[in-house]
Write a protein that holds these residues in place. Structure first.
Motif, PDB file in Angstrom:
ATOM      1  N   ARG A 167       0.818   4.209  -2.699  1.00  0.00           N
ATOM      2  CA  ARG A 167       0.548   5.598  -2.326  1.00  0.00           C
ATOM      3  C   ARG A 167       1.645   6.516  -2.839  1.00  0.00           C
ATOM      4  O   ARG A 167       1.384   7.633  -3.262  1.00  0.00           O
ATOM      5  CB  ARG A 167       0.464   5.725  -0.811  1.00  0.00           C
ATOM      6  N   SER A 179      -7.728   5.610   1.518  1.00  0.00           N
ATOM      7  CA  SER A 179      -6.904   6.770   1.152  1.00  0.00           C
ATOM      8  C   SER A 179      -7.152   7.210  -0.294  1.00  0.00           C
ATOM      9  O   SER A 179      -7.148   8.395  -0.587  1.00  0.00           O
ATOM     10  CB  SER A 179      -5.432   6.448   1.371  1.00  0.00           C
ATOM     11  N   SER A 180      -7.338   6.249  -1.195  1.00  0.00           N
ATOM     12  CA  SER A 180      -7.474   6.657  -2.593  1.00  0.00           C
ATOM     13  C   SER A 180      -8.539   5.837  -3.303  1.00  0.00           C
ATOM     14  O   SER A 180      -8.297   5.223  -4.332  1.00  0.00           O
ATOM     15  CB  SER A 180      -6.121   6.526  -3.300  1.00  0.00           C
ATOM     16  N   LEU A 226      -6.177   0.816   0.819  1.00  0.00           N
ATOM     17  CA  LEU A 226      -6.155   1.832  -0.237  1.00  0.00           C
ATOM     18  C   LEU A 226      -7.536   2.401  -0.500  1.00  0.00           C
ATOM     19  O   LEU A 226      -7.661   3.516  -1.007  1.00  0.00           O
ATOM     20  CB  LEU A 226      -5.588   1.232  -1.517  1.00  0.00           C
ATOM     21  N   SER A 228       0.832  -1.205   0.000  1.00  0.00           N
ATOM     22  CA  SER A 228       0.000   0.000   0.000  1.00  0.00           C
ATOM     23  C   SER A 228       0.866   1.253   0.000  1.00  0.00           C
ATOM     24  O   SER A 228       0.560   2.230  -0.684  1.00  0.00           O
ATOM     25  CB  SER A 228      -0.911   0.030   1.222  1.00  0.00           C
ATOM     26  N   ARG A 229       1.966   1.189   0.781  1.00  0.00           N
ATOM     27  CA  ARG A 229       2.841   2.358   0.840  1.00  0.00           C
ATOM     28  C   ARG A 229       3.422   2.667  -0.526  1.00  0.00           C
ATOM     29  O   ARG A 229       3.484   3.821  -0.938  1.00  0.00           O
ATOM     30  CB  ARG A 229       3.974   2.093   1.828  1.00  0.00           C
TER      31      ARG A 229
END
Lengths: 77, 303
Positions: free
Chosen positions: B123, B148-149, B145, B119-120
């Motif tokens: 991102r 966040s998105s 995710l 995920s990092r």
């Protein structure tokens, strides 16, 4: 169109899947069971729109439906 | 991840319990309750240790199978990559065209930071290219995710990671991706690369679009009809996905094995600590009782 399966709306991967299923089914019983496990697929998927998850659907049936649609589309055009 | 969350309150409670007997020993009635409390906690930690040990063993057996599948799938992916290396295919500079990012995680947790590592990375990519689209395989990265998105996500798949991924899985995903309405300049697949049993790394592998293949500098080295090109592209995508899924699966199993190993070790440490605490408290209780009896006897003798 060079390929009959392409005209029928199948993708290459689907064509491969069908072909490999036929090969697996024609194996002898003891080998067949092990081989057919490799062909299993239990994926579910969901379409997302604007950050919202849609309905969960079975991939196998959705794929078939999409390809049937593609076939009818090509047939009419 | 869930386990560490479950273990932490117990740890905190353990620290509290260690502080408590000293405070509670003065009103003597409370010691019995703490003794039982410690015993209960010991029992529950022992159970957790049993669970994590079993999960470790399960993960170890699955790991050997997953590693075998990984080495097999690697040859698929590498063979398919050789074609593009020989043709010197490069990703197109997508003018106005998006790139699709496929994230290969899985449905299950309890395996350390393997999903959050993916995920990092995603991102980080999205921070540079905020309009790229996502396809997510596996519930864990979807949850991370999606928060966040979520706007970038086009498709999400679930039901992977129960067993060693099959080529049927990969080709079904590849089909769904090629059915997406948008035309993508290229497809990037992000997965955990298996370095060794201890470490893994989130990397990406590229699956090219038809134009990218057609425009590759050394394309003339191959004799390909235009009709076949789309087949090659679909097949290459499925190959790359299969590779990524198998490698990610092996990583997940090894990460889970390590996580469970650590959890069992921690549980063992905690059991030792609580055992000592338990014995001390028990002795304190006995001493307290003796003092009571002796003082009582002395008092009645006098009287």
């Amino acid at each position: 169109m060079a390929f009959a399966w392409k005209a029928a709306g199948l993708t290459y991967n689907r064509y491969l899947a069908v072909a490999s299923r036929v090969v697996r089914r024609s194996l002898k019983d003891d080998k067949r069971i092990a081989a057919e496990r490799r062909g299993e697929m239990e994926l579910r998927f969901a379409k997302w729109e604007n950050g919202k998850q849609g309905e969960m659907k079975n991939v196998a049936s959705a794929n078939e439906a999409a390809m049937a649609e593609a076939a009818s589309h090509q047939g009419s055009s | 991840m869930m386990l560490s969350r479950a273990a932490r309150p117990a740890l905190r409670a353990g620290a509290a319990a260690a502080a408590r007997p000293a405070a509670l020993n003065a009103p003597n009635a409370a010691t019995y309750a703490t003794l039982r409390e410690i015993e209960d906690r010991l029992k529950s930690i022992r159970n957790i240790e049993k669970i994590t040990k079993t999960m470790k063993i399960v993960a170890s057996t699955k790991l050997t199978r997953a590693q075998k599948a990984m080495t097999e799938s690697r040859s698929y992916g590498q063979t398919s990559n050789t074609v593009f290396e020989k043709a010197e295919t490069k990703p197109l500079d997508g003018e106005g065209k998006k790139t699709l990012v496929v994230v290969c995680s899985s449905d299950k947790g309890l395996c350390g930071g393997i999903h959050s590592g993916l995920s990092r990375k995603v991102r980080r990519i999205l921070a540079e290219k905020p309009d790229w689209d996502l396809v997510i395989v596996g519930e864990k990265c979807k949850a991370q995710l999606g928060r966040s998105s979520g706007k970038n996500i086009q498709l999400s798949f679930a039901g992977v990671g129960k067993d060693v991924p099959t080529f049927a899985d990969a080709s079904a995903i590849a089909d769904q991706i090629s059915l997406l309405p948008t035309d993508y300049a290229s497809v990037q697949i992000i997965y955990n690369k298996f370095l060794n049993a201890q470490s893994y790394e989130a990397v990406d592998v590229e699956a090219f679009s038809e134009e990218a293949i057609a425009q590759s500098p050394n394309f003339a080295a191959f004799e390909i009809d235009d009709d076949v090109l789309s087949n090659l592209r679909e097949y290459a995508l499925a190959n790359a996905l299969y590779w990524a899924l198998a490698e990610g699966h092996a990583c997940e199993q090894s990460a889970r094995r390590n996580a469970m190993d650590n959890a069992s070790k921690n549980a063992g440490d905690m059991i030792n600590k609580f055992q000592i605490l338990f014995n001390r408290t028990r002795q304190a209780v006995i001493t307290g009782e003796l003092v009571e009896i002796i003082t009582g006897a002395a008092a009645s003798e006098e009287g």
